[in-house]
Design a protein around this motif. Structure first.
Motif, mmCIF file in Angstrom:
data_model
loop_
_atom_site.group_PDB
_atom_site.id
_atom_site.type_symbol
_atom_site.label_atom_id
_atom_site.label_comp_id
_atom_site.label_asym_id
_atom_site.label_seq_id
_atom_site.Cartn_x
_atom_site.Cartn_y
_atom_site.Cartn_z
ATOM 1 N N LYS A 11 41.024 36.293 44.600
ATOM 2 C CA LYS A 11 40.923 37.724 44.278
ATOM 3 C C LYS A 11 42.196 38.468 44.667
ATOM 4 O O LYS A 11 42.694 39.306 43.911
ATOM 5 C CB LYS A 11 39.718 38.352 44.976
ATOM 6 N N TYR A 14 44.947 37.608 42.254
ATOM 7 C CA TYR A 14 44.723 38.281 40.971
ATOM 8 C C TYR A 14 45.108 39.759 41.057
ATOM 9 O O TYR A 14 45.745 40.296 40.151
ATOM 10 C CB TYR A 14 43.249 38.139 40.569
ATOM 11 N N THR A 17 48.929 40.069 41.125
ATOM 12 C CA THR A 17 49.495 39.791 39.803
ATOM 13 C C THR A 17 49.214 40.937 38.841
ATOM 14 O O THR A 17 50.098 41.371 38.099
ATOM 15 C CB THR A 17 48.913 38.480 39.246
ATOM 16 N N TYR A 18 47.990 41.435 38.843
ATOM 17 C CA TYR A 18 47.618 42.535 37.952
ATOM 18 C C TYR A 18 48.440 43.788 38.266
ATOM 19 O O TYR A 18 48.929 44.465 37.353
ATOM 20 C CB TYR A 18 46.122 42.830 38.101
ATOM 21 N N ALA A 141 44.214 41.542 31.701
ATOM 22 C CA ALA A 141 43.456 40.652 32.576
ATOM 23 C C ALA A 141 43.716 39.194 32.223
ATOM 24 O O ALA A 141 43.865 38.353 33.119
ATOM 25 C CB ALA A 141 41.966 40.954 32.483
ATOM 26 N N ALA A 144 47.230 38.408 33.444
ATOM 27 C CA ALA A 144 47.253 38.306 34.907
ATOM 28 C C ALA A 144 46.634 37.000 35.376
ATOM 29 O O ALA A 144 47.097 36.402 36.351
ATOM 30 C CB ALA A 144 46.524 39.486 35.534
ATOM 31 N N ALA A 145 45.596 36.538 34.698
ATOM 32 C CA ALA A 145 44.944 35.287 35.087
ATOM 33 C C ALA A 145 45.826 34.078 34.805
ATOM 34 O O ALA A 145 45.679 33.045 35.447
ATOM 35 C CB ALA A 145 43.618 35.141 34.365
ATOM 36 N N ALA A 150 48.108 34.335 40.519
ATOM 37 C CA ALA A 150 46.686 34.271 40.151
ATOM 38 C C ALA A 150 46.336 32.943 39.495
ATOM 39 O O ALA A 150 45.217 32.456 39.661
ATOM 40 C CB ALA A 150 46.340 35.424 39.216
ATOM 41 N N SER A 151 47.247 32.340 38.765
ATOM 42 C CA SER A 151 46.943 31.073 38.107
ATOM 43 C C SER A 151 46.857 29.919 39.096
ATOM 44 O O SER A 151 46.299 28.878 38.777
ATOM 45 C CB SER A 151 47.993 30.765 37.041
ATOM 46 N N PRO A 154 42.596 29.983 40.307
ATOM 47 C CA PRO A 154 41.899 30.643 39.204
ATOM 48 C C PRO A 154 40.478 31.081 39.568
ATOM 49 O O PRO A 154 39.814 30.471 40.397
ATOM 50 C CB PRO A 154 41.871 29.573 38.110
ATOM 51 N N ARG A 160 36.310 38.160 39.053
ATOM 52 C CA ARG A 160 37.529 38.955 39.242
ATOM 53 C C ARG A 160 37.183 40.372 39.675
ATOM 54 O O ARG A 160 36.120 40.893 39.353
ATOM 55 C CB ARG A 160 38.319 38.995 37.938
ATOM 56 N N THR A 166 41.672 47.062 40.573
ATOM 57 C CA THR A 166 42.963 46.735 39.958
ATOM 58 C C THR A 166 43.766 47.992 39.634
ATOM 59 O O THR A 166 44.980 48.014 39.806
ATOM 60 C CB THR A 166 42.766 45.889 38.695
#
Length: 187
Positions: A11, A14, A17-18, A141, A144-145, A150-151, A154, A160, A166
């Motif tokens: 989380k 993510y 990254t977002y 999204a 970002a994933a 974030a990758s 996962p 998420r 976010t």
């Protein structure tokens, strides 16, 4: 790494990254508008400041919990609507078996029942396990994933963080970049 720790790390990755994608996207758009109006870096900095505060207000609204009296009313309305759907007269030309009719009635009254494949697949043939258009948040999204960090850890779309989290992280990142431009570069 334990399951709970991996979930929280996923989380956090993510969200970071977002927020980075959102900040870069807003900054590029502001740079284009600033170049169009010949405002330079000060236009970008001012735009980031304004966008950051507006986005922070939006995030605060999205993070507010629903009042208890609204949740009960929504639940009562949903239940009465589902009961009304089952009370509708049945078409005589309906050639489905009694078992299919009972399954459909159970799904209307209790949406948490399994109900077979037919109830879980939409008109396009996508089910809850397809991460296509049903993914939380849309294009940003999905991007970002797929990007690190974030990758690297996962998450399923349902796991998420929501829009409020976010958007709040993106707002704080925009305000931080605006502050750095002001203090470090004297813009």
């Amino acid at each position: 790494m334990t399951g709970a720790r991996r979930h929280w790390v996923g989380k956090a990755a993510y969200i970071v990254t977002y927020a980075a994608i959102g900040t870069i996207g807003v900054s590029v758009a502001l740079a284009a508008v600033s170049a169009l109006y010949e405002a330079g870096a000060s236009g970008v900095k001012f735009g980031q400041f304004v966008a950051g505060w507006l986005l922070l207000g939006y995030a605060a609204i999205k993070l507010r919990p629903t009042a208890a009296w609204k949740r009960e009313t929504e639940s009562d309305e949903a239940t009465s609507a589902r009961v009304q759907q089952t009370a509708d007269p049945v078409d005589e030309d309906d050639e489905r078996s009694d078992r299919e009719k009972a399954t459909d009635a159970a799904n209307v009254l209790n949406p948490f029942t399994g109900g077979g494949r037919r109830s879980r697949v939409d008109a396009n043939g996508r089910g809850p396990d397809d991460f296509g258009e049903e993914e939380r948040g849309g294009t940003v999204a999905r991007l970002a994933a797929r990007l690190p960090p974030a990758s690297l850890v996962p998450l399923q779309p349902a796991d998420r963080p929501g829009v409020g989290v976010t958007a709040g992280a993106t707002a704080l990142c925009l305000l931080a970049v605006s502050f750095v431009l002001e203090v470090s570069f004297g813009v």
